[in-house]
Structure formats: structure tokens, C-alpha cells
Write a protein that holds these residues in place. Structure first.
Motif, short mmCIF file in Angstrom:
data_model
loop_
_atom_site.label_atom_id
_atom_site.label_comp_id
_atom_site.label_asym_id
_atom_site.label_seq_id
_atom_site.Cartn_x
_atom_site.Cartn_y
_atom_site.Cartn_z
N PRO A 268 46.08 49.71 26.70
CA PRO A 268 45.66 50.72 27.69
C PRO A 268 44.22 51.19 27.48
N ILE A 269 43.80 51.36 26.24
CA ILE A 269 42.47 51.92 26.00
C ILE A 269 41.39 50.83 25.99
N PHE A 270 41.66 49.73 25.29
CA PHE A 270 40.62 48.73 25.07
C PHE A 270 40.83 47.45 25.88
N GLY A 271 42.02 47.30 26.47
CA GLY A 271 42.31 46.10 27.24
C GLY A 271 42.19 46.37 28.73
N ASP A 272 43.26 46.07 29.49
CA ASP A 272 43.16 46.18 30.95
C ASP A 272 43.54 47.56 31.48
N GLY A 273 43.84 48.50 30.59
CA GLY A 273 44.13 49.86 31.05
C GLY A 273 45.61 50.13 31.24
N ASP A 274 46.44 49.11 31.04
CA ASP A 274 47.88 49.33 31.24
C ASP A 274 48.64 48.90 29.98
N TYR A 275 49.94 49.21 29.97
CA TYR A 275 50.77 48.77 28.86
C TYR A 275 50.91 47.25 28.89
N PRO A 276 51.16 46.65 27.72
CA PRO A 276 51.49 45.23 27.69
C PRO A 276 52.84 44.98 28.41
#
Ligand code: GBH
Length: 488
Positions: A268-276
Motif C-alpha cells: 500500500p505505501i511503497f507499491g501500487d497503493g493497495d493490499y496484495p
């Protein structure tokens, strides 16, 4: 043998940050002194049966009284940075601004910060290292309730406002994954909620991500221009290695494990903004049991995505991961992988702690590739010995652990171009090791907990680390490099 990789001497980039860390509940003591409110860890450790031997943090290392001595020991090591945390209930006894600020608590942290700066040591401050005001637990049920986001943001705002003229490195939270899974799923940590359905743990994580993003935006809009600091979060990240890298089932089980354990907060913070996906699937299955579903709106996502100036990495160990077939109807994806260790991995005193230095390098490369190549600050890494007599002062296990892990950090910087800016040893001194009380010792300094003065004595690892700091790594010919090569 995957225990070790070659040792390659070398020096770190100029300006590399060498630090050590502690946390308020683990070192301060003075749990009910000078107006401090009760925290969930005070309540938990005072509940019989929760902590080994009935140990508590009532006195701990007594750093509430002995912080000046601590700073002198840091100075003697040549430390230029120190990571510690603020106790929220020492500043706001009932957790709220309305309940009133405790000036004695504010004075204490002002003194610590000023003492550090006067001795050339830059503070790095964690706002929340697990000691929630008990009053917020009683009133809202703690992190499962989004009402506390507002109170956390008020507390963070106060901290930025009060200490931010001197503090330029902030961490919003320490290890959300650990606090939500041990505090709200297994119940091994405060507040001791046992909820195997994972509903409480997932809600905890959801609230925490919102609280983190709120505080980062507060800093970003209100304080950044004036104060010029950085705000990150410390995530506990594990390296998972597939048992058989040629077996697709093991590779995908490892991917699920990495998503669950690391991606829950990192994505969520460093990736695409959502949960895996694995988290989203779990939420879908639990929907019928949920009053508020932990799903992000587009607005949430845009607030959370990118809400960090750096990634704090707490890393200790690795696991070998294999596929475990599950019954989709009755079992959760949490159970769809199995984790083990290799017999040749050296073991620390903590039952979960195995030395796998190359795992850190692989993890750092994974972070670069999956989480947007952020600035990485290693905010914790360390090794435990037992509470034995005579105490382990010639702590060669800890020295071996540090030198091999630090060397892998250097490889990640030089060969994989990972932007690692800082390395932090956990811990500056032996302290209250949560459920394990004082039975596990992580310190570079030995603390005698049976002596009411809590004397500190440097272990051999303190002088080893001092040399690493002085040399900015392991330059050829330096004494520290000879030690390393002898041990190899
Ligand atoms: C940190 O927690 C804490 O921030 C710090 O306060 C504490 O004193 C320090 O480490 C030492 O424990 O490896 O899959 O079995 C780290 C806690 C405990 C997190 C073990 C991972 C086991 C997961 N870690 N836990 S696994």
C-alpha cells in the motif's frame, strides 16, 4: 552451504548513517512516574502469565534516569545517530490532547534530544513502538477502531511541533505486521487479543495504514517546509527462499508468503497503493464476519500511496518456504505455505532467530524491484544471547552476525545499486524483550538487571561496531578487517 557468502572488505558511501536503536517501553522504566499514563504494555506485563518469569518494564534499563550515561556510552562508541521511541502515554497520559499534556514527559524527551545533540548524536524518533495509552485501548478497543486515527494524528502533530526543530528523522510506526498479528491475532503481545479469524488483525492493519498516512501528510503539508525532516515507517521484513527454486508450487508459495508478510504494509505505501492479492482474497472470505470491511477507497489509496520519505527495514532472519495444499472452502491462504529453516543456519537465543546474511541482500534487491527503489534505512538488525552466568561479554556470535550482515548490505549497495542509506544495530543495550522479558539479550552493552543501578558494560561487539563506524565499513588493512578475516 548457503550459510555464508564470500566476505568482501570495502567501505560504505560517504555520509552513510551508522546507528543503534532502542524503544521506550523496553528501556525507560519509570512506568508510573512524573505523570505518565498507563500503557497497554504496563497492563499486559502486570497480568500474571503473560511475560516469562513475570518480568515487567517497570524499571527496565532505568533510562528515564540514566539517559545521560547512555549518551556518554554512545559517544564513546563514535555513534552519530540514535534511534529511540517516544512513549505516547508519557506525553498524553490518556492518549488525547483533550485529556491534557504531561509537561514532565515533554521535558524528559526535550532533555534526551538536547543531550544527544550536545554530544554530536542525531536523534531518529519512532512515534509508536507498541506502547499505546491504555485509556485508548479501554475506550476504543485500540487499533481495531478507526476513531483512534484522529488521536494518533494529534499526538504526531504535537511531536512534530514540539521536537521537530531538532528531530529530522521520524518513524510513524514500528513493525505494524508484528503489532497487529501478535497483539490482535495470536494475543502473545499487548493488548493480548486472540482472534484466529484474522478479522481483528486485518482491522488493526487497516487503521494503522490510515494513521500512518495521516501523520505523513500532516508533516508534509504543515512541517516539512519549515523543518526539512523526513518521515518513514519501520517494517519488519522477512526473506523467504523457495525450498526448490525449480518447483513452481514452491516458488508461488514463496511469493504468497512474501506478499502476506512483507506486502501487507509495504505494497500500500511503497507499491501500487493497495493490499496484495492474498490479503484481498482473505478479506473477501471474511466479509460476512466483518462490520467494517478493510478495503481502501480510491481516496484512501491515494493518501497512502507514496506516504513515506524512506523505507525503514527491520530485518533479522530468513525462512525456506514450500507449498502447502489447502482446502479452499475451510482454510485461508495464510495456511497455504510452510516455513522452515536449514540445519546449518546458526541459531540465536530467540527461537525465531537464524543467521542468514545473504537473505538480507536478496531482500534489499527485492525491495528495490518491487517497492519502487526507495531510500532504505535499515532500522533494526541484531542477535540475541541468553541470560546466562557468567554473562556473554565476548559475544563472538553477535560479532559474526553483524559483520556478515553488514557485508551483505555493502554488496547490495555496490553490486545491486540498492539505495541503502543507514544501518541500525538492535540494540544499543540489553533490554525488556517483550514476552521473553529479560531472558534474551540483544545489546551491544550488557545491563545487569539484578543491580538496582542497572550498570551498563560494553560487550566485545560494542568495540567491533565502534571500529566499523570509525572505518565506515571494512577497509583493507584496518584492525576490524583482520578480526573479520580471522573469524572467517
Ligand atoms: C523487533 O521485533 C522489535 O522491533 C524490537 O522491539 C525487538 O526487541 C527486536 O525486534 C528483537 O526481537 O521470523 O517468521 O518466525 C522483531 C520481532 C519477532 C518479528 C519474531 C518476527 C517472527 C516471525 N520479530 N517474528 S518469523
Amino acid at each position: 552451504d548457503r550459510t555464508r557468502d564470500d566476505f568482501r572488505p570495502g567501505t560504505f558511501p560517504d555520509g552513510f548513517i551508522w546507528s543503534t536503536a532502542t524503544a521506550s517501553y523496553q528501556i525507560e522504566g519509570a512506568w508510573n512516574v512524573d505523570g505518565k499514563g498507563e500503557s497497554i504494555w504496563d497492563r499486559f506485563s502486570h497480568t500474571p502469565g503473560k511475560v516469562d518469569r513475570g518480568d515487567t518494564g517497570d524499571v527496565a534499563c532505568d533510562s528515564h534516569n540514566k539517559y545521560r550515561e547512555d549518551v556518554q556510552l554512545m559517544k564513546a562508541m563514535g555513534l552519530k545517530y540514535y534511534r529511540f521511541s517516544l512513549s505516547w502515554p508519557r506525553i498524553f497520559p490518556d492518549g488525547t490532547v483533550a485529556g491534557g499534556v504531561n509537561q514532565a514527559g515533554v521535558d524528559y524527551y526535550n532533555n534526551v534530544i538536547d543531550e544527544l545533540l550536545a554530544n554530536g548524536i542525531t536523534p531518529m524518533v519512532t512515534l509508536y513502538h507498541w506502547d499505546l495509552p491504555q485509556a485508548l485501548q479501554d475506550r476504543y478497543g485500540g487499533w481495531v477502531n478507526e476513531e483512534i486515527v484522529e488521536h494518533y494524528d494529534n499526538y504526531a502533530t504535537f511531536a512534530f511541533q514540539t521536537f521537530g526543530d531538532r528531530v529530522k528523522y521520524w518513524l510513524t510506526f514500528n513493525e505494524p505486521m508484528v503489532l497487529c498479528s501478535l497483539g490482535y491475532t495470536s494475543g502473545e503481545h499487548a493488548p493480548g487479543i486472540h482472534d484466529p479469524t484474522s478479522v481483528s488483525g486485518l482491522s488493526c492493519g487497516h487503521t494503522l495504514l490510515k494513521a500512518h498516512a495521516r501523520a505523513w501528510h500532516t508533516y508534509n503539508t504543515t512541517f516539512r517546509q519549515l523543518q526539512g525532516g523526513k518521515v518513514g515507517i519501520a517494517l519488519s521484513l522477512l526473506w523467504a527462499e523457495p525450498r526448490d527454486p525449480d518447483l513452481p508450487a514452491d516458488v508461488s508459495a514463496t511469493d504468497r508468503a512474501m506478499q502476506m508478510i512483507n506486502g501487507w504494509f509495504a505494497q500500500p505505501i511503497f507499491g501500487d497503493g493497495d493490499y496484495p492479492n492474498v490479503i484481498k482474497e482473505t478479506v473477501q472470505k471474511l466479509k460476512s464476519q466483518l462490520t467494517e470491511v478493510p478495503e481502501f477507497t480510491d481516496e484512501d489509496k491515494s493518501l497512502i500511496h507514496g506516504s513515506a520519505d524512506f523505507l525503514g527495514v527491520n530485518h533479522y532472519s530468513s525462512r525456506i518456504t514450500s507449498d502447502k495444499p489447502i482446502d479452499i472452502q475451510t482454510q485461508s491462504v495464510f495456511e497455504s505455505f510452510q516455513m522452515t529453516t536449514a540445519p546449518e543456519w546458526p541459531r540465536g537465543q530467540s527461537d525465531w532467530l537464524f543467521a542468514v546474511p545473504w537473505g538480507l541482500r536478496r531482500l534489499l534487491k527485492y525491495i528495490k524491484e518491487h517497492y519502487g527503489d526507495p531510500d532504505v534505512y535499515i532500522t533494526e538488525n541484531g542477535w540475541s544471547d541468553g541470560d546466562v552466568q557468567p554473562p556473554v561479554m565476548e559475544d563472538t556470535g553477535r560479532i559474526c552476525y553483524y559483520m556478515t550482515y553488514i557485508d551483505e548490505v555493502l554488496k547490495a549497495i555496490e553490486e545491486d545499486q540498492v539505495k541503502v542509506r543507514a544501518y541500525t544495530a538492535w540494540s544499543f543495550m540489553d533490554n525488556f524483550e517483550w514476552t521473553r522479558g529479560y531472558t534474551e539479550r540483544f545489546g551491544l552493552h550488557y545491563v545487569n538487571f539484578t543491580d538496582s543501578n542497572r550498570p551498563r558494560t560494553p560487550k566485545q561487539s560494542a568495540s567491533f561496531y565502534k571500529d566499523v563506524i570509525a572505518n565506515n565499513g571494512f577497509p583493507k588493512g584496518a584492525e576490524v578487517t583482520r578480526i573479520v578475516q580471522d573469524m572467517w
